[in-house]
Design a protein around this motif. Structure first.
Motif, PDB file in Angstrom:
ATOM      1  N   ARG A  44      38.162  32.234  42.116  1.00  0.00           N
ATOM      2  CA  ARG A  44      38.219  32.883  40.808  1.00  0.00           C
ATOM      3  C   ARG A  44      38.789  31.959  39.724  1.00  0.00           C
ATOM      4  NH1 ARG A  44      38.439  34.712  36.726  1.00  0.00           N
ATOM      5  NH2 ARG A  44      38.241  36.824  35.914  1.00  0.00           N
ATOM      6  N   MET A  48      33.984  33.519  37.484  1.00  0.00           N
ATOM      7  CA  MET A  48      34.186  34.955  37.396  1.00  0.00           C
ATOM      8  C   MET A  48      33.370  35.586  38.524  1.00  0.00           C
ATOM      9  SD  MET A  48      34.832  35.773  33.477  1.00  0.00           S
ATOM     10  CE  MET A  48      33.446  35.101  32.591  1.00  0.00           C
ATOM     11  N   THR A  53      39.530  40.544  39.631  1.00  0.00           N
ATOM     12  CA  THR A  53      39.983  40.448  38.243  1.00  0.00           C
ATOM     13  C   THR A  53      40.658  39.096  38.007  1.00  0.00           C
ATOM     14  OG1 THR A  53      42.024  41.525  38.915  1.00  0.00           O
ATOM     15  CG2 THR A  53      40.332  42.918  37.930  1.00  0.00           C
ATOM     16  N   GLY A  54      40.817  38.744  36.734  1.00  0.00           N
ATOM     17  CA  GLY A  54      41.472  37.493  36.387  1.00  0.00           C
ATOM     18  C   GLY A  54      41.054  37.070  35.001  1.00  0.00           C
ATOM     19  N   GLU A  56      39.344  34.958  31.817  1.00  0.00           N
ATOM     20  CA  GLU A  56      38.009  34.442  31.591  1.00  0.00           C
ATOM     21  C   GLU A  56      37.975  32.953  31.957  1.00  0.00           C
ATOM     22  OE1 GLU A  56      36.250  35.934  28.131  1.00  0.00           O
ATOM     23  OE2 GLU A  56      34.744  34.356  28.024  1.00  0.00           O
TER      24      GLU A  56
END
Ligand code: HEC
Length: 121
Positions: A44, A48, A53-54, A56
Motif C-alpha cells: 500500500r 492504492m 485504507t491509507g 493517496e
C-alpha cells in the motif's frame, strides 16, 4: 467452404477467444488472507489497493480492477501464475522496473493474487 470445416474454424476461433479472457472463477488461494498479506508487506506504500485504507499514493498504479487488465506492468499476460511471479520477483520480468522484490513467499503471493484478481468485496 463446407459446413463441417466452417464449424471447426468457429470452434477454433472460440477457443482462441477463451485464452484471451482475463482470469475469473478458477482462482487459487485465500483472498482474505491475501488482503492481510498485502497490508503486512506494505504494498500500500506504493499502490492504492481495494480493501486497504491509507494515504493517496501513485508510485505504482492503483491495483483496482486488476482482473480487467490484459497485461501486468504493460507486457506480461495477466493470469494468476504470472501475477504471482510478478509479485515475487518483478525484476525477473522487467529488470528496469521500479518495483522492488520484497521477499514475498509463494503462498502469500498466491493469496495476494486471489485478492487482487477476485471480486474484492
Ligand atoms: C517501492 C514501491 C512499490 C512497492 C512497495 C510495491 N510496488 Fe508494485 N509496482 C511499483 C511500480 C513502480 C510498478 C510499475 C511497474 C512497471 O510498470 O514497470 C508496480 C507494478 C505492480 C503491479 C502491476 C500493476 C499493473 O497495473 O500492471 C502489481 C500487480 C504490483 N505492482 C503489485 C504489488 C504488490 C502485491 C506489492 C507488495 C508485495 C507491491 N506491488 C509493492 C512499485 C511498488
Amino acid at each position: 467452404m463446407n459446413a463441417r470445416l466452417s464449424s471447426c474454424l468457429l470452434t477454433l476461433a472460440l477457443l482462441a477467444g477463451c485464452q484471451d479472457q482475463p482470469p475469473s472463477t478458477t482462482l487459487q488461494g485465500d483472498p482474505e488472507r491475501g488482503r492481510i498479506a498485502l497490508a503486512q508487506h506494505a504494498c500500500r506504500a506504493c499502490h492504492m489497493i481495494p480493501g486497504l485504507t491509507g494515504p493517496e499514493t501513485h508510485v505504482g498504479r492503483p491495483l483496482t480492477d486488476l482482473a480487467e487488465q490484459r497485461f501486468i506492468a504493460g507486457s506480461l499476460p495477466n493470469n494468476q501464475a504470472n501475477l504471482v511471479r510478478w509479485i515475487r520477483d518483478p525484476q525477473s520480468i522487467d529488470p528496469h522496473t521500479a518495483m522492488p522484490a520484497m521477499g514475498v513467499s509463494e503462498r502469500d503471493a498466491l493469496d495476494m493474487s486471489a485478492w487482487l484478481l477476485g471480486p474484492q468485496k
